[in-house]
Design a protein around this motif. Sequence first.
Motif, PDB file in Angstrom:
ATOM      1  N   MET A 108       5.784  -6.922  12.342  1.00  0.00           N
ATOM      2  CA  MET A 108       4.531  -6.358  12.866  1.00  0.00           C
ATOM      3  C   MET A 108       4.267  -4.967  12.287  1.00  0.00           C
ATOM      4  N   HIS A 109       5.331  -4.170  12.139  1.00  0.00           N
ATOM      5  CA  HIS A 109       5.188  -2.831  11.543  1.00  0.00           C
ATOM      6  C   HIS A 109       4.666  -2.945  10.106  1.00  0.00           C
ATOM      7  N   GLU A 110       5.271  -3.862   9.336  1.00  0.00           N
ATOM      8  CA  GLU A 110       4.870  -3.992   7.928  1.00  0.00           C
ATOM      9  C   GLU A 110       3.461  -4.558   7.799  1.00  0.00           C
ATOM     10  N   VAL A 111       3.142  -5.554   8.609  1.00  0.00           N
ATOM     11  CA  VAL A 111       1.807  -6.154   8.522  1.00  0.00           C
ATOM     12  C   VAL A 111       0.743  -5.151   8.982  1.00  0.00           C
ATOM     13  N   ASP A 112       1.086  -4.287   9.935  1.00  0.00           N
ATOM     14  CA  ASP A 112       0.169  -3.201  10.311  1.00  0.00           C
ATOM     15  C   ASP A 112      -0.230  -2.371   9.090  1.00  0.00           C
ATOM     16  N   HIS A 113       0.744  -2.117   8.198  1.00  0.00           N
ATOM     17  CA  HIS A 113       0.434  -1.337   6.994  1.00  0.00           C
ATOM     18  C   HIS A 113      -0.712  -1.977   6.200  1.00  0.00           C
ATOM     19  N   LEU A 114      -0.753  -3.309   6.182  1.00  0.00           N
ATOM     20  CA  LEU A 114      -1.787  -4.005   5.401  1.00  0.00           C
ATOM     21  C   LEU A 114      -3.167  -3.836   6.029  1.00  0.00           C
ATOM     22  N   GLY A 128      10.768   4.074  12.606  1.00  0.00           N
ATOM     23  CA  GLY A 128      10.572   5.062  11.568  1.00  0.00           C
ATOM     24  C   GLY A 128       9.801   4.401  10.446  1.00  0.00           C
ATOM     25  N   CYS A 129       9.423   5.186   9.457  1.00  0.00           N
ATOM     26  CA  CYS A 129       8.617   4.660   8.359  1.00  0.00           C
ATOM     27  C   CYS A 129       8.846   5.539   7.138  1.00  0.00           C
ATOM     28  N   LEU A 130       9.008   4.925   5.980  1.00  0.00           N
ATOM     29  CA  LEU A 130       9.237   5.710   4.767  1.00  0.00           C
ATOM     30  C   LEU A 130       8.037   6.595   4.430  1.00  0.00           C
ATOM     31  N   SER A 131       6.864   6.274   4.996  1.00  0.00           N
ATOM     32  CA  SER A 131       5.676   7.095   4.759  1.00  0.00           C
ATOM     33  C   SER A 131       5.584   8.285   5.717  1.00  0.00           C
ATOM     34  N   PRO A 155       0.819  -1.231   0.000  1.00  0.00           N
ATOM     35  CA  PRO A 155       0.000   0.000   0.000  1.00  0.00           C
ATOM     36  C   PRO A 155       0.846   1.271   0.000  1.00  0.00           C
ATOM     37  N   GLN A 156       2.093   1.185   0.479  1.00  0.00           N
ATOM     38  CA  GLN A 156       2.954   2.371   0.482  1.00  0.00           C
ATOM     39  C   GLN A 156       3.313   2.827  -0.926  1.00  0.00           C
ATOM     40  N   ILE A 157       3.231   1.908  -1.899  1.00  0.00           N
ATOM     41  CA  ILE A 157       3.425   2.334  -3.285  1.00  0.00           C
ATOM     42  C   ILE A 157       2.098   2.251  -4.051  1.00  0.00           C
TER      43      ILE A 157
HETATM   44 NI    NI Z   1       6.265   1.753   7.542  1.00  0.00          NI
END
Ligand code: NI
Length: 173
Positions: free
Chosen positions: A141-147, A99-102, A51-53
Amino acid sequence: MAVKEVLRMGHPLLKSIAKPVTEFNSSLLDNLITDMLDTMAAFDGAGLAAPQIAVSQRVVIFGIAHNPRYPEAEAIDMTVLINPEILIIGNEIQSSWEGCLSIPNMRGLVPRNTQIKYSGYDQNGDKFEVHATDFHARVVMHEVDHLDGILYPERIENLKDFGFEDQLFQEQV
Ligand code: NI
């Protein structure tokens, strides 16, 4: 393929539930993963979610050899994880800076469980399962949260522990 623009906090796709991948070994999926790998490398991230892209699919990638953004962190093999599921193990929780690239140039102190099992599918549609702890578990967990449309600031306990990287960590004089 290509380095894509990374959506930033506030974009509706970053608040949405992403859709499960239903077809493997498709050029659509392979191109998405290549774009994600290119984009994560270009921005020096430890992980990236589709989703970030701007692609609403349940695909995340993560991995670090030695990342200058996370100098203390253990190395994690580059992993493509599709339709992930997380099982929390135990109840130990630790807080650490994320941190997060978004959310460029910012960091927040986020409590997360230290031990998980995660499972999902690789790029070829083969199922796998991994036991992960500490930083590895945190990244997943951070990445799956994005989903699930969740960004790390939603998990910060005290918003005083959220701010710009150069201000939070400046040398005390
Ligand atoms: Ni992130």
